[in-house]
Design an enzyme around this catalytic site. Structure first.
Site, PDB file in Angstrom:
ATOM      1  N   GLU A  91      -8.717  13.133   7.856  1.00 51.88           N
ATOM      2  CA  GLU A  91      -8.836  11.879   7.095  1.00 51.88           C
ATOM      3  C   GLU A  91      -8.903  10.687   8.028  1.00 51.88           C
ATOM      4  OE1 GLU A  91      -9.279  10.467   4.375  1.00 51.88           O
ATOM      5  OE2 GLU A  91      -8.359  11.449   2.662  1.00 51.88           O
ATOM      6  N   ILE A 140      -7.680   7.570   6.979  1.00 47.77           N
ATOM      7  CA  ILE A 140      -6.443   6.809   6.777  1.00 47.77           C
ATOM      8  C   ILE A 140      -5.664   7.358   5.595  1.00 47.77           C
ATOM      9  CG2 ILE A 140      -7.781   5.052   5.488  1.00 47.77           C
ATOM     10  CD1 ILE A 140      -5.672   2.981   6.495  1.00 47.77           C
ATOM     11  N   ASP A 153      -2.919   5.959   3.178  1.00 48.11           N
ATOM     12  CA  ASP A 153      -2.313   4.685   2.787  1.00 48.11           C
ATOM     13  C   ASP A 153      -1.189   5.013   1.795  1.00 48.11           C
ATOM     14  OD1 ASP A 153      -1.869   2.047   2.053  1.00 48.11           O
ATOM     15  OD2 ASP A 153      -3.920   1.563   1.607  1.00 48.11           O
ATOM     16  N   GLY A 199      -1.266   7.563  -0.077  1.00 42.44           N
ATOM     17  CA  GLY A 199      -1.204   9.015  -0.098  1.00 42.44           C
ATOM     18  C   GLY A 199      -1.745   9.632  -1.374  1.00 42.44           C
ATOM     19  N   LYS A 254      -0.223   4.448   7.248  1.00 44.27           N
ATOM     20  CA  LYS A 254       0.566   3.238   6.979  1.00 44.27           C
ATOM     21  C   LYS A 254       1.921   3.709   6.459  1.00 44.27           C
ATOM     22  CE  LYS A 254      -3.326   0.191   5.780  1.00 44.27           C
ATOM     23  NZ  LYS A 254      -4.035  -0.466   4.647  1.00 44.27           N
TER      24      LYS A 254
HETATM   25  P1  IMP Z   1      -4.664   6.264  -0.326  1.00 49.27           P
HETATM   26  O1  IMP Z   1      -3.983   5.001  -0.790  1.00 49.27           O
HETATM   27  O2  IMP Z   1      -3.834   6.965   0.732  1.00 49.27           O
HETATM   28  O3  IMP Z   1      -4.996   7.158  -1.484  1.00 49.27           O
HETATM   29  O4  IMP Z   1      -6.033   5.800   0.352  1.00 49.27           O
HETATM   30  C1  IMP Z   1      -7.228   6.037  -0.279  1.00 49.27           C
HETATM   31  C2  IMP Z   1      -8.440   5.684   0.527  1.00 49.27           C
HETATM   32  O5  IMP Z   1      -8.560   4.263   0.500  1.00 49.27           O
HETATM   33  C3  IMP Z   1      -8.462   6.041   2.007  1.00 49.27           C
HETATM   34  O6  IMP Z   1      -8.907   7.347   2.257  1.00 49.27           O
HETATM   35  C4  IMP Z   1      -9.452   5.021   2.516  1.00 49.27           C
HETATM   36  O7  IMP Z   1     -10.779   5.481   2.298  1.00 49.27           O
HETATM   37  C5  IMP Z   1      -9.158   3.828   1.668  1.00 49.27           C
HETATM   38  N1  IMP Z   1      -8.245   2.898   2.364  1.00 49.27           N
HETATM   39  C6  IMP Z   1      -6.913   2.777   2.244  1.00 49.27           C
HETATM   40  N2  IMP Z   1      -6.431   1.805   3.028  1.00 49.27           N
HETATM   41  C7  IMP Z   1      -7.515   1.287   3.686  1.00 49.27           C
HETATM   42  C8  IMP Z   1      -7.686   0.238   4.659  1.00 49.27           C
HETATM   43  O8  IMP Z   1      -6.746  -0.443   5.138  1.00 49.27           O
HETATM   44  N3  IMP Z   1      -8.964   0.030   5.072  1.00 49.27           N
HETATM   45  C9  IMP Z   1     -10.034   0.731   4.628  1.00 49.27           C
HETATM   46  N4  IMP Z   1      -9.917   1.716   3.719  1.00 49.27           N
HETATM   47  C10 IMP Z   1      -8.668   1.988   3.247  1.00 49.27           C
HETATM   48 MG    MG Z   2     -10.890   8.104   2.957  1.00 50.93          MG
END
Ligand code: IMP
Ligand code: MG
Length: 183
Positions: free
Chosen positions: A106, A108, A110, A112, A138
């Site tokens: 992956e 990132i 964020d 999750g 993060k």
């Molecule tokens: P999640 O919040 O972990 O589900 O993150 C979902 C997706 O959002 C990640 O795989 C990224 O594609 C995108 N994303 C989350 N945070 C960032 C950021 O700071 N910059 C760019 N894309 C982000």
């Molecule tokens: Mg992604």
């Protein structure tokens, strides 16, 4: 463009926080750990989550020393009808995962949410093991149970772009990682 300290994408300004030299070193360290953890496993399979993972996958795999396979998927999330859990459809998955050692790659992690759905879908396919390797975590935001097995770099809770990651489809080609600078 890739060596600038600041860059404008759409309506926002971004500032360089992680130069390529640091990414290269951190990714090399993750690869070393994966090399020692997997060198006795039969043909592990790296699965990159598109679009954001393409650059991390490329840099990581240059440093992987065991025989392995590489594949990419896209995920489409939707709500299941029978329950309220999100289900992820894995688009483009052509390999049989039963009995395989799978490493999900992956850009990132964020909150999750995405990785959580993905892990649920992949484990249903019966792999021998699943690990997650992410370029960026993060930690202040991540609130899911699954341990992130391999993480190259942790950042604070600010929106970032570069090295595969985008702001409304721009910035993926930046060689370093940039943080939003004007909010
Ligand atoms: P999640 O919040 O972990 O589900 O993150 C979902 C997706 O959002 C990640 O795989 C990224 O594609 C995108 N994303 C989350 N945070 C960032 C950021 O700071 N910059 C760019 N894309 C982000
Ligand atoms: Mg992604």
């Amino acid at each position: 463009m890739s060596h600038e300290q600041t860059v404008k994408l759409h309506d926002h300004l971004f500032r360089l926080i992680i130069p390529y030299s640091r990414l290269e070193k951190a990714i090399g360290e993750v690869a070393s750990r994966i090399n020692s953890d997997y060198n006795d496993k039969e043909r592990p399979l790296f699965i990159g989550v598109l679009n954001g993972s393409f650059m991390f996958m490329s840099e990581l795999l240059k440093n992987i020393e065991f025989e392995c396979e590489v594949s990419f998927i896209k995920i489409a999330s939707y709500n299941g009808i029978a329950n309220s859990q999100n289900i992820s459809e894995l688009i483009g998955l052509t390999s049989e995962l039963r009995g395989r050692h799978v490493i999900i790659v992956e850009d990132i992690v964020d909150t999750g949410h995405s990785i959580d759905h993905l892990l649920r879908s992949v484990s249903a396919l019966g792999p021998a093991s699943i690990a997650v390797a992410t370029l960026i975590l993060k930690p202040d935001v991540y609130d899911k149970k699954h341990k992130i097995d391999y993480c190259a770099i942790e950042v604070p809770d600010k929106f970032i772009v570069g090295f595969g990651m985008d702001y409304d489809q721009l910035g993926r080609n930046l060689k370093g990682i940039y943080e939003i600078a004007d909010e």
